[in-house]
Every structure is written in structure tokens, then in C-alpha cells.
Write a protein that holds these residues in place. Structure first.
Motif, PDB file in Angstrom:
ATOM      1  N   ARG A  58      55.956 -73.541  19.334  1.00 17.22           N
ATOM      2  CA  ARG A  58      57.141 -72.918  18.739  1.00 17.22           C
ATOM      3  C   ARG A  58      57.329 -71.478  19.204  1.00 17.22           C
ATOM      4  N   TYR A  59      56.216 -70.776  19.419  1.00 20.91           N
ATOM      5  CA  TYR A  59      56.261 -69.366  19.829  1.00 20.91           C
ATOM      6  C   TYR A  59      55.386 -69.204  21.079  1.00 20.91           C
ATOM      7  N   SER A  64      58.782 -64.192  21.429  1.00 23.21           N
ATOM      8  CA  SER A  64      59.224 -65.193  20.459  1.00 23.21           C
ATOM      9  C   SER A  64      58.451 -65.057  19.151  1.00 23.21           C
ATOM     10  N   LEU A  65      57.172 -64.704  19.237  1.00 23.42           N
ATOM     11  CA  LEU A  65      56.381 -64.513  18.022  1.00 23.42           C
ATOM     12  C   LEU A  65      56.861 -63.286  17.251  1.00 23.42           C
ATOM     13  N   SER A  66      57.274 -62.256  17.964  1.00 20.80           N
ATOM     14  CA  SER A  66      57.743 -61.029  17.307  1.00 20.80           C
ATOM     15  C   SER A  66      59.010 -61.273  16.491  1.00 20.80           C
ATOM     16  N   LYS A  67      59.765 -62.306  16.856  1.00 19.03           N
ATOM     17  CA  LYS A  67      61.022 -62.617  16.173  1.00 19.03           C
ATOM     18  C   LYS A  67      60.883 -63.771  15.185  1.00 19.03           C
ATOM     19  N   ALA A  68      59.654 -64.204  14.949  1.00 14.51           N
ATOM     20  CA  ALA A  68      59.431 -65.338  14.053  1.00 14.51           C
ATOM     21  C   ALA A  68      59.836 -64.999  12.623  1.00 14.51           C
ATOM     22  N   LEU A  73      56.716 -69.021   9.476  1.00 17.56           N
ATOM     23  CA  LEU A  73      55.372 -68.903  10.035  1.00 17.56           C
ATOM     24  C   LEU A  73      54.316 -69.040   8.938  1.00 17.56           C
ATOM     25  N   ILE A  91      52.962 -61.797  13.489  1.00 19.64           N
ATOM     26  CA  ILE A  91      54.241 -61.165  13.820  1.00 19.64           C
ATOM     27  C   ILE A  91      54.021 -59.729  14.286  1.00 19.64           C
ATOM     28  N   GLY A  94      52.900 -59.834  17.815  1.00 21.53           N
ATOM     29  CA  GLY A  94      53.994 -60.072  18.747  1.00 21.53           C
ATOM     30  C   GLY A  94      54.835 -58.830  18.979  1.00 21.53           C
TER      31      GLY A  94
END
Length: 221
Positions: A58-59, A64-68, A73, A91, A94
Motif C-alpha cells: 500500500r505504501y 506514499s507513507l508520509s501521506k498515509a 494505517l 508516518i 515517511g
């Protein structure tokens, strides 16, 4: 990008985890390596593995993880426990990584690492030391499996492609506390002909019995 397409897992993700220890299978992908360390902390690897696969599906990168979504999550990580803390930490990782990515030649000290019982030196600063959620396990994993590659000293953690006469793989200088990393280094040192002391890193020559153990496949030991 699917797991099967991601070069950090070298082909099929699930096959990689079956055929090799987790850290070996993701050693070329620093992002995966650090996320794995956060998820494995205070959790059995068998329990964390499917969550890790779902998370990197998913990330797949720090941005992409910073915008989760924190809510999404947190729900994904719920089976591991400490899910609120882990989600916030991921997060934050990220966000920091996206703004200030680990860079060869730029090291950061981490308080309490290495542990006080080991001799510290002015070189005890590392490229991922500034990242949120990075503790001793993540630093040890990074040093064993990725640092030489990141610094351009070799193609992998075993020293493949190293050209310097005085090159020594980083893993030989690591003395971790984690029992699985210790077991891995014991086996790796036996392959070199030595019995490794997990408390202080001291070496003694291995006798024929130990060398016979090292020669067997890991799943038969």
C-alpha cells in the motif's frame, strides 16, 4: 507498483520470504529494511510478516507513507499491538525521509547506540540515525545488510564486488542484542571459521564440529 515488480524483494515477495530470512530478502531496499525494523520491534516476525507485506504494498516508498491516513494505517497495524504508536511512527518516518533522505557521507549519532558496554568511537554515527523510529535493531539491521551497498563499498552485505584491499564488511563490526540477528551473525562468522561471542564480538577459532554445523543448510541446524 506490486510486490512482484519491486526489485527490493528480488522477484516474488512471498517466495523471497520463504526462501531467505526476511532481512536478506529485502537487503537492497533500505526503506523496506527500516519499516521492517519498526514493525518487528516487540513482535514475533511470523505475526508481523503479513502486515509488513500489506504495508509495503500500500505504501511502497517514503513519500506514499508520509501521506498515509493515520486512521487507515492504525487499523492495518492493529493486529501487532501498539498500533497507534507504530502508525504515528511510520508516518513520521515517511515525512522525515521524504524531506531529509538517508545520504551517503552524511551521518547522524543516535543516543544510546552502540550500547554502553561496547567501546564507542567517533565513527559511531550512521546515515539513518536521524530517522524517527530508528533504534538499535534498525541500526544493527542497516549496518549488517545494507550500509556497505549504500556507501558504494560493495554490491551487498557479503562484500561482493568490493575492490579495496583493506575492505571489511560492516556486519563484522556489529554486536546486536536481538536474538535473531545474533543467531545470524553466529552462523555467518562460523562460515568464516570463527566462533563469535555475542556479548562482546570477540572471536575464537572454530573446531571441526562447529565448522560442520556451519556447512549445513540453516534450516537443518
Amino acid at each position: 507498483m506490486s510486490l512482484q515488480e519491486n526489485p527490493g524483494l528480488g522477484g516474488s515477495a512471498h517466495a523471497a520470504f520463504v526462501d531467505l530470512p526476511v532481512l536478506e530478502s529485502i537487503a537492497h531496499n533500505l526503506y523496506f529494511l527500516v519499516v521492517q525494523a519498526i514493525l518487528w520491534n516487540q513482535t514475533h516476525g511470523k505475526q508481523a510478516r503479513p502486515i509488513f507485506l500489506a504495508l509495503i504494498e500500500r505504501y511502497p516508498d517514503p513519500k506514499s507513507l508520509s501521506k498515509a491516513s493515520l486512521e487507515e494505517l492504525t487499523e492495518l497495524l492493529r493486529p501487532l499491538g501498539l498500533h497507534n504508536i507504530r502508525a504515528s511512527r511510520c508516518i513520521a518516518l515517511g515525512i522525515c525521509w521524504d524531506k531529509d533522505p538517508p545520504t551517503p557521507g552524511r551521518q547522524h549519532r543516535r543516543k544510546g547506540y552502540p550500547r554502553a558496554s561496547l567501546a564507542a568511537s567517533e565513527d559511531d554515527a550512521y546515515e539513518i540515525g536521524h530517522l524517527p523510529g530508528v533504534g538499535p535493531y534498525a541500526l544493527d539491521s542497516f549496518r549488517i545488510f545494507h550500509r556497505d551497498e549504500m556507501r558504494g563499498l560493495a554490491k551487498d552485505w557479503l562484500g561482493t564486488g568490493a575492490t579495496g584491499e583493506d575492505f571489511e564488511p560492516e556486519w563484522k563490526r556489529v554486536v546486536p542484542l536481538d536474538k535473531e540477528l545474533r543467531a545470524y551473525l553466529k552462523w555467518r562468522w562460523l562460515k568464516e571459521g570463527f566462533v563469535w561471542n555475542e556479548e562482546n564480538g570477540n572471536l575464537t577459532a572454530a573446531d571441526e564440529g562447529f565448522l560442520a554445523v556451519a556447512a549445513r543448510p540453516r534450516d537443518e541446524r
